[in-house]
Design a protein around this motif. Structure first.
Motif, PDB file in Angstrom:
ATOM      1  N   UNK A  54       0.870  -1.170   0.000  1.00  0.00           N
ATOM      2  CA  UNK A  54       0.000   0.000   0.000  1.00  0.00           C
ATOM      3  C   UNK A  54       0.909   1.222   0.000  1.00  0.00           C
ATOM      4  N   UNK A  55       0.338   2.360  -0.404  1.00  0.00           N
ATOM      5  CA  UNK A  55       1.145   3.569  -0.436  1.00  0.00           C
ATOM      6  C   UNK A  55       0.331   4.793  -0.046  1.00  0.00           C
ATOM      7  N   UNK A  56       1.065   5.828   0.379  1.00  0.00           N
ATOM      8  CA  UNK A  56       0.503   7.115   0.749  1.00  0.00           C
ATOM      9  C   UNK A  56       0.740   8.052  -0.428  1.00  0.00           C
ATOM     10  N   UNK A  57      -0.327   8.720  -0.877  1.00  0.00           N
ATOM     11  CA  UNK A  57      -0.235   9.622  -2.020  1.00  0.00           C
ATOM     12  C   UNK A  57      -0.866  10.968  -1.685  1.00  0.00           C
ATOM     13  N   UNK A  58      -0.470  11.982  -2.447  1.00  0.00           N
ATOM     14  CA  UNK A  58      -1.169  13.254  -2.400  1.00  0.00           C
ATOM     15  C   UNK A  58      -2.412  13.135  -3.275  1.00  0.00           C
ATOM     16  N   UNK A  59      -3.228  14.173  -3.241  1.00  0.00           N
ATOM     17  CA  UNK A  59      -4.452  14.168  -4.053  1.00  0.00           C
ATOM     18  C   UNK A  59      -4.157  14.046  -5.547  1.00  0.00           C
ATOM     19  N   UNK A  61      -1.669  12.346  -6.806  1.00  0.00           N
ATOM     20  CA  UNK A  61      -1.012  11.071  -7.104  1.00  0.00           C
ATOM     21  C   UNK A  61       0.468  11.000  -6.806  1.00  0.00           C
ATOM     22  N   UNK A  62       1.058  12.051  -6.231  1.00  0.00           N
ATOM     23  CA  UNK A  62       2.465  12.004  -5.861  1.00  0.00           C
ATOM     24  C   UNK A  62       2.641  11.024  -4.707  1.00  0.00           C
ATOM     25  N   UNK A  63       3.532  10.067  -4.860  1.00  0.00           N
ATOM     26  CA  UNK A  63       3.753   9.042  -3.835  1.00  0.00           C
ATOM     27  C   UNK A  63       4.672   9.600  -2.747  1.00  0.00           C
ATOM     28  N   UNK A  64       4.201   9.532  -1.499  1.00  0.00           N
ATOM     29  CA  UNK A  64       4.956  10.033  -0.354  1.00  0.00           C
ATOM     30  C   UNK A  64       5.596   8.910   0.456  1.00  0.00           C
ATOM     31  N   UNK A  87       7.430  11.773   5.587  1.00  0.00           N
ATOM     32  CA  UNK A  87       7.404  13.222   5.620  1.00  0.00           C
ATOM     33  C   UNK A  87       6.252  13.709   4.746  1.00  0.00           C
ATOM     34  N   UNK A  88       5.371  14.503   5.350  1.00  0.00           N
ATOM     35  CA  UNK A  88       4.234  15.087   4.644  1.00  0.00           C
ATOM     36  C   UNK A  88       4.434  16.600   4.657  1.00  0.00           C
ATOM     37  N   UNK A  89       4.475  17.239   3.498  1.00  0.00           N
ATOM     38  CA  UNK A  89       4.600  18.700   3.493  1.00  0.00           C
ATOM     39  C   UNK A  89       3.479  19.336   4.308  1.00  0.00           C
ATOM     40  N   UNK A  90       3.781  20.400   5.066  1.00  0.00           N
ATOM     41  CA  UNK A  90       2.782  20.988   5.969  1.00  0.00           C
ATOM     42  C   UNK A  90       1.524  21.497   5.272  1.00  0.00           C
ATOM     43  N   UNK A  91       1.623  21.859   4.009  1.00  0.00           N
ATOM     44  CA  UNK A  91       0.438  22.355   3.296  1.00  0.00           C
ATOM     45  C   UNK A  91      -0.527  21.249   2.888  1.00  0.00           C
ATOM     46  N   UNK A  92      -0.118  19.997   3.011  1.00  0.00           N
ATOM     47  CA  UNK A  92      -0.997  18.878   2.659  1.00  0.00           C
ATOM     48  C   UNK A  92      -1.810  18.497   3.889  1.00  0.00           C
ATOM     49  N   UNK A  93      -3.126  18.571   3.771  1.00  0.00           N
ATOM     50  CA  UNK A  93      -4.009  18.277   4.900  1.00  0.00           C
ATOM     51  C   UNK A  93      -4.793  16.985   4.714  1.00  0.00           C
ATOM     52  N   UNK A  94      -4.754  16.437   3.515  1.00  0.00           N
ATOM     53  CA  UNK A  94      -5.420  15.165   3.226  1.00  0.00           C
ATOM     54  C   UNK A  94      -4.478  14.314   2.392  1.00  0.00           C
ATOM     55  N   UNK A  95      -4.338  13.050   2.787  1.00  0.00           N
ATOM     56  CA  UNK A  95      -3.561  12.101   1.978  1.00  0.00           C
ATOM     57  C   UNK A  95      -4.516  11.021   1.487  1.00  0.00           C
TER      58      UNK A  95
END
Length: 117
Positions: A54-59, A61-64, A87-95
């Protein structure tokens, strides 16, 4: 003696098997980054077909971060695995969390998780 080459044709799959279902996601922030505990449910049959990540992505589709699952979980359903120090950039509020199985690849659907709760 004659040898013949017989072509073998593999039919394309017309339908995908069941994708791994994400049934729960817990996100926890610390000084070392984010930790994600993701629970999956998948009809693993053994090494031939199992949820393998499984993976964590931004809205967009950037894989974090990606969690690789190295073996089938036939007798352990549903199951939870963690990924730390993401590491999640501070401006990202939903993954978004996307699951994968070794036969069907990455699922089309994601589960949105708010990081503000």
């Amino acid at each position: 003696m004659r040898y013949f080459v017989v072509p073998i044709v593999f039919a394309a799959k017309t339908a995908l098997a069941d994708p791994a279902q994400i049934t729960d996601v817990k996100a926890t922030q610390s000084d070392a980054g984010w930790r994600f505990d993701v629970t999956l449910e998948h009809p693993d049959t053994g090494w031939d077909h199992y949820a393998d990540g499984w993976r964590i992505e931004t809205e967009n589709g950037q894989v974090l971060g990606t969690r690789v699952l190295a073996h089938p979980h036939v007798n352990e359903q549903p199951f939870t695995r963690s990924l730390s120090r993401v590491w999640i950039p501070p401006e990202i509020t939903t993954i978004h969390v996307r699951s994968k199985c070794n036969l069907d690849g990455w699922g089309e659907d994601t589960v949105a998780v708010s990081l503000n709760e």
